[in-house]
Design a protein around this motif. Structure first.
Motif, PDB file in Angstrom:
ATOM      1  N   GLU A  84     127.314 106.411 105.968  1.00 28.64           N
ATOM      2  CA  GLU A  84     127.096 105.048 105.487  1.00 28.64           C
ATOM      3  C   GLU A  84     127.807 104.859 104.151  1.00 28.64           C
ATOM      4  O   GLU A  84     127.884 105.784 103.331  1.00 28.64           O
ATOM      5  CB  GLU A  84     125.599 104.789 105.288  1.00 28.64           C
ATOM      6  CG  GLU A  84     124.765 104.952 106.547  1.00 28.64           C
ATOM      7  CD  GLU A  84     125.033 103.863 107.576  1.00 28.64           C
ATOM      8  OE1 GLU A  84     125.248 102.713 107.168  1.00 28.64           O
ATOM      9  OE2 GLU A  84     125.034 104.183 108.775  1.00 28.64           O
ATOM     10  N   LEU A  85     128.308 103.655 103.908  1.00 27.51           N
ATOM     11  CA  LEU A  85     128.964 103.361 102.637  1.00 27.51           C
ATOM     12  C   LEU A  85     127.948 103.387 101.495  1.00 27.51           C
ATOM     13  O   LEU A  85     126.807 102.975 101.659  1.00 27.51           O
ATOM     14  CB  LEU A  85     129.635 101.993 102.688  1.00 27.51           C
ATOM     15  CG  LEU A  85     130.826 101.852 103.631  1.00 27.51           C
ATOM     16  CD1 LEU A  85     131.355 100.425 103.588  1.00 27.51           C
ATOM     17  CD2 LEU A  85     131.920 102.828 103.309  1.00 27.51           C
ATOM     18  N   VAL A  86     128.396 103.865 100.353  1.00 30.35           N
ATOM     19  CA  VAL A  86     127.594 103.949  99.129  1.00 30.35           C
ATOM     20  C   VAL A  86     128.344 103.162  98.060  1.00 30.35           C
ATOM     21  O   VAL A  86     129.575 103.157  98.041  1.00 30.35           O
ATOM     22  CB  VAL A  86     127.426 105.424  98.698  1.00 30.35           C
ATOM     23  CG1 VAL A  86     126.645 105.533  97.410  1.00 30.35           C
ATOM     24  CG2 VAL A  86     126.787 106.238  99.797  1.00 30.35           C
ATOM     25  N   SER A  87     127.640 102.506  97.158  1.00 31.09           N
ATOM     26  CA  SER A  87     128.286 101.712  96.110  1.00 31.09           C
ATOM     27  C   SER A  87     128.190 102.395  94.756  1.00 31.09           C
ATOM     28  O   SER A  87     127.234 103.116  94.480  1.00 31.09           O
ATOM     29  CB  SER A  87     127.640 100.329  96.011  1.00 31.09           C
ATOM     30  OG  SER A  87     127.961  99.564  97.127  1.00 31.09           O
ATOM     31  N   GLY A  88     129.154 102.108  93.911  1.00 28.04           N
ATOM     32  CA  GLY A  88     129.154 102.622  92.555  1.00 28.04           C
ATOM     33  C   GLY A  88     130.201 101.911  91.713  1.00 28.04           C
ATOM     34  O   GLY A  88     131.042 101.175  92.238  1.00 28.04           O
ATOM     35  N   GLU A  89     130.143 102.135  90.406  1.00 29.47           N
ATOM     36  CA  GLU A  89     131.132 101.592  89.475  1.00 29.47           C
ATOM     37  C   GLU A  89     132.172 102.669  89.203  1.00 29.47           C
ATOM     38  O   GLU A  89     131.826 103.804  88.878  1.00 29.47           O
ATOM     39  CB  GLU A  89     130.470 101.184  88.157  1.00 29.47           C
ATOM     40  CG  GLU A  89     129.670  99.919  88.241  1.00 29.47           C
ATOM     41  CD  GLU A  89     130.544  98.689  88.425  1.00 29.47           C
ATOM     42  OE1 GLU A  89     131.523  98.506  87.667  1.00 29.47           O
ATOM     43  OE2 GLU A  89     130.244  97.907  89.339  1.00 29.47           O
ATOM     44  N   PHE A  90     133.454 102.307  89.313  1.00 33.23           N
ATOM     45  CA  PHE A  90     134.539 103.271  89.176  1.00 33.23           C
ATOM     46  C   PHE A  90     135.614 102.766  88.227  1.00 33.23           C
ATOM     47  O   PHE A  90     135.725 101.565  87.970  1.00 33.23           O
ATOM     48  CB  PHE A  90     135.177 103.537  90.545  1.00 33.23           C
ATOM     49  CG  PHE A  90     134.369 104.434  91.428  1.00 33.23           C
ATOM     50  CD1 PHE A  90     134.702 105.770  91.581  1.00 33.23           C
ATOM     51  CD2 PHE A  90     133.269 103.957  92.100  1.00 33.23           C
ATOM     52  CE1 PHE A  90     133.954 106.592  92.389  1.00 33.23           C
ATOM     53  CE2 PHE A  90     132.508 104.771  92.916  1.00 33.23           C
ATOM     54  CZ  PHE A  90     132.857 106.101  93.062  1.00 33.23           C
ATOM     55  N   LEU A  91     136.399 103.721  87.728  1.00 34.40           N
ATOM     56  CA  LEU A  91     137.588 103.472  86.923  1.00 34.40           C
ATOM     57  C   LEU A  91     138.761 104.195  87.574  1.00 34.40           C
ATOM     58  O   LEU A  91     138.566 105.184  88.282  1.00 34.40           O
ATOM     59  CB  LEU A  91     137.420 104.012  85.500  1.00 34.40           C
ATOM     60  CG  LEU A  91     136.534 103.223  84.562  1.00 34.40           C
ATOM     61  CD1 LEU A  91     136.235 104.036  83.307  1.00 34.40           C
ATOM     62  CD2 LEU A  91     137.222 101.920  84.177  1.00 34.40           C
ATOM     63  N   VAL A  92     139.964 103.735  87.281  1.00 31.15           N
ATOM     64  CA  VAL A  92     141.164 104.388  87.799  1.00 31.15           C
ATOM     65  C   VAL A  92     141.494 105.589  86.932  1.00 31.15           C
ATOM     66  O   VAL A  92     141.620 105.469  85.714  1.00 31.15           O
ATOM     67  CB  VAL A  92     142.358 103.407  87.818  1.00 31.15           C
ATOM     68  CG1 VAL A  92     143.634 104.120  88.221  1.00 31.15           C
ATOM     69  CG2 VAL A  92     142.071 102.248  88.746  1.00 31.15           C
TER      70      VAL A  92
END
Length: 124
Positions: A84-92
């Motif tokens: 299942e897809l999980v969400s989060g905050e990311f940076l490059v």
């Protein structure tokens, strides 16, 4: 199968070892007064590595705006330990600058689109 949604942009499914999602340790090496080196573990973060051979001009323009914004963004991703897809905050962390491959019907196709993302906040 959807592997990655970046800031509402659905990316095409990539295959042949071009998608990785794994937990990594967020740590720093600290030199003590005595000269001894100590590794300070601050937590764990998710890393995502994704690449694609040919991407249409419209999709690349949308994606590049987010990736080059120098700001964090929401990502829904397929982890290596779930279905299942999980969400989060990311940076490059890094981006591979694509090259113009050719045009089809007057629309450009970009070659070798790729990037590495790192979760913003460590956990556990």
């Amino acid at each position: 199968m959807t592997q990655l949604i970046i800031d509402g942009i659905f990316l095409p499914e990539t295959s042949r070892d071009k998608y990785q999602c794994y937990p990594g340790e967020l740590s720093v090496n600290v030199e003590m007064i005595s000269g001894r080196m100590v590794r300070e573990v601050r937590g764990h973060v998710q890393y995502i590595v994704w690449s694609y051979d040919y991407m249409g001009n419209e999709l690349w323009r949308q994606l590049s705006q987010v990736l080059r914004s120098n700001a964090s963004f929401t990502v829904a991703y397929l982890p290596d330990d779930g279905d299942e897809l999980v969400s989060g905050e990311f940076l490059v962390e890094s981006i591979t600058q694509p090259t113009f491959a050719f045009s089809r019907g007057g629309v450009g196709l970009w070659h070798n689109v790729g990037f590495t993302l790192r979760e913003v906040r460590p956990h556990d």
